[in-house]
Design an enzyme around this catalytic site. Structure first.
Site, PDB file in Angstrom:
ATOM      1  N   ILE A  67       0.842  -1.196   0.000  1.00 24.57           N
ATOM      2  CA  ILE A  67       0.000   0.000   0.000  1.00 24.57           C
ATOM      3  C   ILE A  67       0.876   1.245   0.000  1.00 24.57           C
ATOM      4  O   ILE A  67       1.989   1.231   0.538  1.00 24.57           O
ATOM      5  CB  ILE A  67      -0.970  -0.010   1.210  1.00 24.57           C
ATOM      6  CG1 ILE A  67      -2.060   1.055   1.071  1.00 24.57           C
ATOM      7  CG2 ILE A  67      -0.209   0.111   2.532  1.00 24.57           C
ATOM      8  CD1 ILE A  67      -3.212   0.888   2.067  1.00 24.57           C
ATOM      9  N   CYS A  68       0.385   2.300  -0.646  1.00 30.67           N
ATOM     10  CA  CYS A  68       1.064   3.602  -0.626  1.00 30.67           C
ATOM     11  C   CYS A  68      -0.027   4.657  -0.486  1.00 30.67           C
ATOM     12  O   CYS A  68      -1.043   4.411   0.147  1.00 30.67           O
ATOM     13  CB  CYS A  68       1.928   3.804  -1.867  1.00 30.67           C
ATOM     14  SG  CYS A  68       1.008   3.852  -3.424  1.00 30.67           S
ATOM     15  N   HIS A  69       0.154   5.819  -1.085  1.00 32.74           N
ATOM     16  CA  HIS A  69      -0.877   6.854  -0.991  1.00 32.74           C
ATOM     17  C   HIS A  69      -2.047   6.560  -1.930  1.00 32.74           C
ATOM     18  O   HIS A  69      -3.203   6.592  -1.521  1.00 32.74           O
ATOM     19  CB  HIS A  69      -0.286   8.241  -1.305  1.00 32.74           C
ATOM     20  CG  HIS A  69      -1.319   9.318  -1.298  1.00 32.74           C
ATOM     21  ND1 HIS A  69      -1.884   9.786  -0.133  1.00 32.74           N
ATOM     22  CD2 HIS A  69      -1.928   9.992  -2.312  1.00 32.74           C
ATOM     23  CE1 HIS A  69      -2.788  10.712  -0.424  1.00 32.74           C
ATOM     24  NE2 HIS A  69      -2.833  10.858  -1.738  1.00 32.74           N
TER      25      HIS A  69
END
Length: 108
Positions: A67-69
């Site tokens: 996951i990231c932004h």
């Protein structure tokens, strides 16, 4: 070398799967300041720029969700992990922004 398509889930699917067995490893590849501002509970921070050097910290014996932004950096991370032999790697579409938008809890 042919790279397989990286599977993905929505944040709703991620939330449902976080309680499953074996417990998933949630890999947050954002920068430390982003992580500090708010992250999915239980997410482990390994910034994308450090992933190659710290890959040994990621378990191979359980599912990994990247996951990231918004889902772009995590897609790159998931593709890299697949390329080096991780089998159960999934990208989180929409990332932490979608998680927050849904009103799901975050840790700071």
């Amino acid at each position: 070398m042919r790279v397989a398509k990286v599977p993905s889930v929505t944040v709703s699917e991620l939330r449902a799967r976080l309680g499953e067995e074996p417990p998933a490893f949630l890999l947050d590849v954002r920068e430390p300041w982003e992580y500090k501002a708010g992250h999915v509970p239980g997410a482990e921070l390994i910034p994308l720029g450090e992933l190659e050097q710290r890959v040994s910290e990621i378990p191979r014996d359980r599912p990994v969700f990247a996951i990231c932004h918004s889902g772009q950096r995590s897609l790159a991370a998931a593709g890299y992990l697949q390329a080096i032999g991780y089998r159960e790697v999934t990208n989180v579409d929409g990332g932490t922004a979608a998680w927050i938008e849904r009103g799901y809890p975050i840790d700071k």
